[in-house]
Design a protein around this motif. Sequence first.
Motif, PDB file in Angstrom:
ATOM      1  N   LEU A  89       0.906  -1.242  -0.057  1.00 21.68           N
ATOM      2  CA  LEU A  89       0.089   0.017  -0.056  1.00 21.68           C
ATOM      3  C   LEU A  89       0.809   1.191   0.062  1.00 21.68           C
ATOM      4  O   LEU A  89       1.658   1.308   0.962  1.00 21.68           O
ATOM      5  CB  LEU A  89      -0.791  -0.005   1.334  1.00 21.68           C
ATOM      6  CG  LEU A  89      -2.125   0.898   1.241  1.00 21.68           C
ATOM      7  CD1 LEU A  89      -3.060   0.209   0.279  1.00 21.68           C
ATOM      8  CD2 LEU A  89      -2.882   1.060   2.582  1.00 21.68           C
ATOM      9  N   VAL A  90       0.753   2.034  -1.037  1.00 24.40           N
ATOM     10  CA  VAL A  90       1.503   3.252  -1.056  1.00 24.40           C
ATOM     11  C   VAL A  90       0.962   4.641  -0.676  1.00 24.40           C
ATOM     12  O   VAL A  90      -0.209   4.565  -1.213  1.00 24.40           O
ATOM     13  CB  VAL A  90       2.230   3.315  -2.455  1.00 24.40           C
ATOM     14  CG1 VAL A  90       3.340   4.444  -2.659  1.00 24.40           C
ATOM     15  CG2 VAL A  90       2.621   1.951  -3.041  1.00 24.40           C
ATOM     16  N   LEU A  91       1.503   5.353   0.107  1.00 30.37           N
ATOM     17  CA  LEU A  91       0.848   6.712   0.414  1.00 30.37           C
ATOM     18  C   LEU A  91       1.843   7.697   0.250  1.00 30.37           C
ATOM     19  O   LEU A  91       3.092   7.623   0.370  1.00 30.37           O
ATOM     20  CB  LEU A  91       0.569   6.787   2.026  1.00 30.37           C
ATOM     21  CG  LEU A  91       0.035   5.679   2.651  1.00 30.37           C
ATOM     22  CD1 LEU A  91       0.154   5.556   4.409  1.00 30.37           C
ATOM     23  CD2 LEU A  91      -1.575   5.483   2.205  1.00 30.37           C
ATOM     24  N   THR A 128      -9.889   4.184   2.291  1.00 33.94           N
ATOM     25  CA  THR A 128     -10.208   3.290   1.459  1.00 33.94           C
ATOM     26  C   THR A 128      -9.285   2.869   0.313  1.00 33.94           C
ATOM     27  O   THR A 128      -8.416   3.843   0.206  1.00 33.94           O
ATOM     28  CB  THR A 128     -11.573   3.743   0.956  1.00 33.94           C
ATOM     29  OG1 THR A 128     -11.564   4.495   0.148  1.00 33.94           O
ATOM     30  CG2 THR A 128     -12.719   3.628   1.895  1.00 33.94           C
ATOM     31  N   PRO A 129      -9.282   2.106  -1.011  1.00 36.07           N
ATOM     32  CA  PRO A 129      -8.328   1.925  -1.750  1.00 36.07           C
ATOM     33  C   PRO A 129      -8.263   3.126  -2.654  1.00 36.07           C
ATOM     34  O   PRO A 129      -7.146   3.622  -3.388  1.00 36.07           O
ATOM     35  CB  PRO A 129      -8.966   0.716  -2.440  1.00 36.07           C
ATOM     36  CG  PRO A 129      -9.682  -0.046  -1.696  1.00 36.07           C
ATOM     37  CD  PRO A 129     -10.385   0.969  -0.799  1.00 36.07           C
ATOM     38  N   THR A 130      -9.330   4.145  -2.671  1.00 36.00           N
ATOM     39  CA  THR A 130      -9.211   5.411  -3.458  1.00 36.00           C
ATOM     40  C   THR A 130      -8.967   6.730  -2.622  1.00 36.00           C
ATOM     41  O   THR A 130      -8.923   7.788  -3.183  1.00 36.00           O
ATOM     42  CB  THR A 130     -10.477   5.344  -4.344  1.00 36.00           C
ATOM     43  OG1 THR A 130     -11.615   5.682  -3.337  1.00 36.00           O
ATOM     44  CG2 THR A 130     -10.828   4.391  -5.264  1.00 36.00           C
ATOM     45  N   THR A 131      -8.889   6.542  -1.315  1.00 34.88           N
ATOM     46  CA  THR A 131      -8.631   7.668  -0.479  1.00 34.88           C
ATOM     47  C   THR A 131      -7.371   7.118   0.639  1.00 34.88           C
ATOM     48  O   THR A 131      -7.976   7.267   1.744  1.00 34.88           O
ATOM     49  CB  THR A 131     -10.070   7.738   0.522  1.00 34.88           C
ATOM     50  OG1 THR A 131     -10.384   6.636   1.094  1.00 34.88           O
ATOM     51  CG2 THR A 131     -11.334   8.228  -0.356  1.00 34.88           C
ATOM     52  N   LEU A 132      -6.415   7.224   0.037  1.00 33.54           N
ATOM     53  CA  LEU A 132      -5.057   6.756   0.693  1.00 33.54           C
ATOM     54  C   LEU A 132      -4.640   8.101   1.166  1.00 33.54           C
ATOM     55  O   LEU A 132      -3.826   8.739   0.383  1.00 33.54           O
ATOM     56  CB  LEU A 132      -4.334   6.099  -0.234  1.00 33.54           C
ATOM     57  CG  LEU A 132      -4.822   4.545  -0.427  1.00 33.54           C
ATOM     58  CD1 LEU A 132      -4.059   3.821  -1.387  1.00 33.54           C
ATOM     59  CD2 LEU A 132      -5.232   3.812   0.688  1.00 33.54           C
ATOM     60  N   HIS A 425       5.325   2.995   2.061  1.00 28.46           N
ATOM     61  CA  HIS A 425       4.948   1.679   1.796  1.00 28.46           C
ATOM     62  C   HIS A 425       4.646   0.821   2.984  1.00 28.46           C
ATOM     63  O   HIS A 425       5.315   0.600   3.785  1.00 28.46           O
ATOM     64  CB  HIS A 425       6.056   1.027   0.883  1.00 28.46           C
ATOM     65  CG  HIS A 425       6.186   1.715  -0.400  1.00 28.46           C
ATOM     66  ND1 HIS A 425       6.023   1.036  -1.596  1.00 28.46           N
ATOM     67  CD2 HIS A 425       6.758   2.889  -0.781  1.00 28.46           C
ATOM     68  CE1 HIS A 425       6.267   1.851  -2.677  1.00 28.46           C
ATOM     69  NE2 HIS A 425       6.627   3.131  -2.054  1.00 28.46           N
ATOM     70  N   VAL A 426       3.429   0.257   2.811  1.00 31.12           N
ATOM     71  CA  VAL A 426       3.141  -0.587   3.678  1.00 31.12           C
ATOM     72  C   VAL A 426       2.990  -1.859   3.054  1.00 31.12           C
ATOM     73  O   VAL A 426       1.948  -2.252   2.165  1.00 31.12           O
ATOM     74  CB  VAL A 426       1.690  -0.418   4.231  1.00 31.12           C
ATOM     75  CG1 VAL A 426       1.289  -1.323   5.695  1.00 31.12           C
ATOM     76  CG2 VAL A 426       1.707   1.006   5.063  1.00 31.12           C
ATOM     77  N   LEU A 427       3.999  -2.957   3.472  1.00 30.89           N
ATOM     78  CA  LEU A 427       4.011  -4.466   2.757  1.00 30.89           C
ATOM     79  C   LEU A 427       3.278  -5.234   3.611  1.00 30.89           C
ATOM     80  O   LEU A 427       3.574  -5.225   4.891  1.00 30.89           O
ATOM     81  CB  LEU A 427       5.498  -4.656   2.867  1.00 30.89           C
ATOM     82  CG  LEU A 427       6.632  -3.663   1.967  1.00 30.89           C
ATOM     83  CD1 LEU A 427       7.960  -4.326   1.813  1.00 30.89           C
ATOM     84  CD2 LEU A 427       6.145  -3.307   0.584  1.00 30.89           C
ATOM     85  N   ALA A 437      -3.114  -2.527   6.362  1.00 32.08           N
ATOM     86  CA  ALA A 437      -3.312  -2.242   5.051  1.00 32.08           C
ATOM     87  C   ALA A 437      -4.352  -3.320   4.346  1.00 32.08           C
ATOM     88  O   ALA A 437      -5.092  -3.052   3.359  1.00 32.08           O
ATOM     89  CB  ALA A 437      -1.996  -2.388   4.267  1.00 32.08           C
ATOM     90  N   LEU A 438      -4.476  -4.834   4.908  1.00 32.98           N
ATOM     91  CA  LEU A 438      -5.270  -5.645   4.406  1.00 32.98           C
ATOM     92  C   LEU A 438      -6.648  -5.243   4.738  1.00 32.98           C
ATOM     93  O   LEU A 438      -7.653  -5.345   3.836  1.00 32.98           O
ATOM     94  CB  LEU A 438      -5.005  -6.963   5.296  1.00 32.98           C
ATOM     95  CG  LEU A 438      -6.087  -8.144   4.830  1.00 32.98           C
ATOM     96  CD1 LEU A 438      -5.678  -8.605   3.251  1.00 32.98           C
ATOM     97  CD2 LEU A 438      -5.442  -9.383   5.367  1.00 32.98           C
ATOM     98  N   GLU A 439      -7.123  -4.542   5.971  1.00 27.56           N
ATOM     99  CA  GLU A 439      -8.340  -4.025   5.994  1.00 27.56           C
ATOM    100  C   GLU A 439      -8.783  -3.013   5.127  1.00 27.56           C
ATOM    101  O   GLU A 439      -9.761  -2.797   4.682  1.00 27.56           O
ATOM    102  CB  GLU A 439      -8.321  -3.570   7.442  1.00 27.56           C
ATOM    103  CG  GLU A 439      -9.722  -3.281   7.912  1.00 27.56           C
ATOM    104  CD  GLU A 439      -9.817  -2.691   9.492  1.00 27.56           C
ATOM    105  OE1 GLU A 439     -10.824  -2.751   9.819  1.00 27.56           O
ATOM    106  OE2 GLU A 439      -8.722  -2.628  10.094  1.00 27.56           O
ATOM    107  N   VAL A 440      -7.695  -2.094   4.623  1.00 25.12           N
ATOM    108  CA  VAL A 440      -8.200  -1.105   3.718  1.00 25.12           C
ATOM    109  C   VAL A 440      -8.455  -1.600   2.300  1.00 25.12           C
ATOM    110  O   VAL A 440      -9.436  -1.086   1.800  1.00 25.12           O
ATOM    111  CB  VAL A 440      -6.720  -0.203   3.665  1.00 25.12           C
ATOM    112  CG1 VAL A 440      -7.077   0.955   2.493  1.00 25.12           C
ATOM    113  CG2 VAL A 440      -6.601   0.567   4.925  1.00 25.12           C
TER     114      VAL A 440
END
Length: 575
Positions: A89-91, A128-132, A425-427, A437-440
């Motif tokens: 997950l990239v912020l 959410t996947p579109t609001t990082l 980055h969240v791996l 990140a899995l919950e997101v």
Amino acid sequence: MSDSDKYQVEEPELAPDDPMRNFLPTSFGKRSKEANIATQIEQSRRQVEAPVASKKAASGTDSDSDSDSDDDDSDDSEDEDKFPVSHELVLHTHDRAITTVALDPAGARMLSGSLDGTVKFHDFAAMTPTTLRAFKSVDPWEAKKSSNAPDSHPIQHIAFSPLSGSVFLCITAHPQAKIMSRDGDVLTEFVKGDMYLRDMNNTKGHVGEIAAGAWHPTDQNICVTAGSDSTLRIWDVNNKRSQRDVIAFKSKVVGTAGRTRMTAVAWGAPAQGGNPVLVAAALDGSLVMYSGNSPFNRPTAEIRDAHKPDTWTGGVDISSDGRMVVTRGGDGLIKLWDTRKFKEPLVKVEHASTSDRFPMTNIKYAPNSSCIITGSASGHLHILNPGNLRVELVTPVTPGAPLIVVDWHARLNQIVTGSANSETHVLYNPTMSTRGALEVMTRAPKKRHVDDDPAFTMDQSAGISADSIITPGAIQGTKRGGVTASGKSRDPRRPQVQQITPFMRSQPDEKHISENIPLSRMLHEDPREALLKYADIAKKDPKFTGAWKSTQPVTQYAEISDDEADGGPNKKVKR
């Protein structure tokens, strides 16, 4: 052409992997808003061409047969299953390089600090996947910045309290560290020392820039900071006016006058109980260890040439059992030490350093000390064996941009990294990781709107959206300036501002004075009454005249008549 003739209309055909298919409807009617979780998680899979396996890199053997290539593929899949690095997950929430990251013990909130002087707050439950994005940005020195201050102080280190996670330690390039709440409010600001005092044991705080800090492993009210004034200072979060203990490190290098900069510090304790271990690194290459809680009169062990002098050792960490210490120095070496034989390193390996540009580059033990993780100047994540420091996995995270800071959360089983290109980055791995990140990625994507980011679509002065229609004279014509006699603003859209009078400005906070100023309760006490309280005690048991109490002669006064008391006839008259 007759009506009976048959004709066929050619329809455009798209390839199965054509990206245009994502924009074409697949059915008529109202669509369901349920998220395709499997697809969203698959979209977050990392596109890594060839991760480097440890056993191959350590042995250095090459295979030429097709069976060996199949073994390579199986090794890569095994590495992905062994470590949570298959998805990410990239912020993009900072403007400059990210220097520190921290997660609370529950794994619900993540903080990131940067060279831009801000701390960003991220909640996994709100993304959410579109609001990082970060829901809050805090500058620890915003309240004290002057109008002509160009920038804030870079964030050096942030760390949540290990037990509750209700507060976090914030260290900037400044002599004063701060204790802040998980919502970004400054709770405690430790005092600054007197720079004109030569003896650092007599100052109440640091007189130089603080480089690192750490929490006590079992006491959530105690923390330690390492400064450029050659001291380690242990603080109690409930007392900000002076440190609890001072460890003045004396360098033995010729020409340093006994002072050097402390570059890193770590505080650990065995999980099954035992004395805590405090380990710190200095700029002169020394590594010093203290055992126990207090007092820290002299170190338990000290190594003078642990790393090359005048190189910044920014990474120090202690294993979960409190026996092993790993250090990453500016001399391009990673060394493993045993606290029971703290003289020579057990193992040392070469690893390119980034301390010349980013001195806060760290190295961390994984949960239960199963492995060691650190970044590299090429932007790769290195996972090392904790016994021999051999590479078990090397995977690119931000190729071309140095990987500065890493962290591995125990409860989430996820790795968080911060890079020089301002990316966090969240791996994670869907089968190994939980929440975070899995919950997101398991939530339905939020429909984006132009008004989602008010910084770009809101007129801050008027409080209206930039794309809204304004009727001429409806809003702008009613704007009036000034305030009324009662202090209320004439502008109906402006909230009432409290009027600051000279009396209110000079009125002190009684609660603040009583808590922070010693003996402040004596301010309103009558000194005569305070002394008379001890009159009887001083008469019965004199403290200063008790030595000649039994030999003191009795004072005898001459007897005078009433006329003499009134003045008598011989009294001279004033003229």
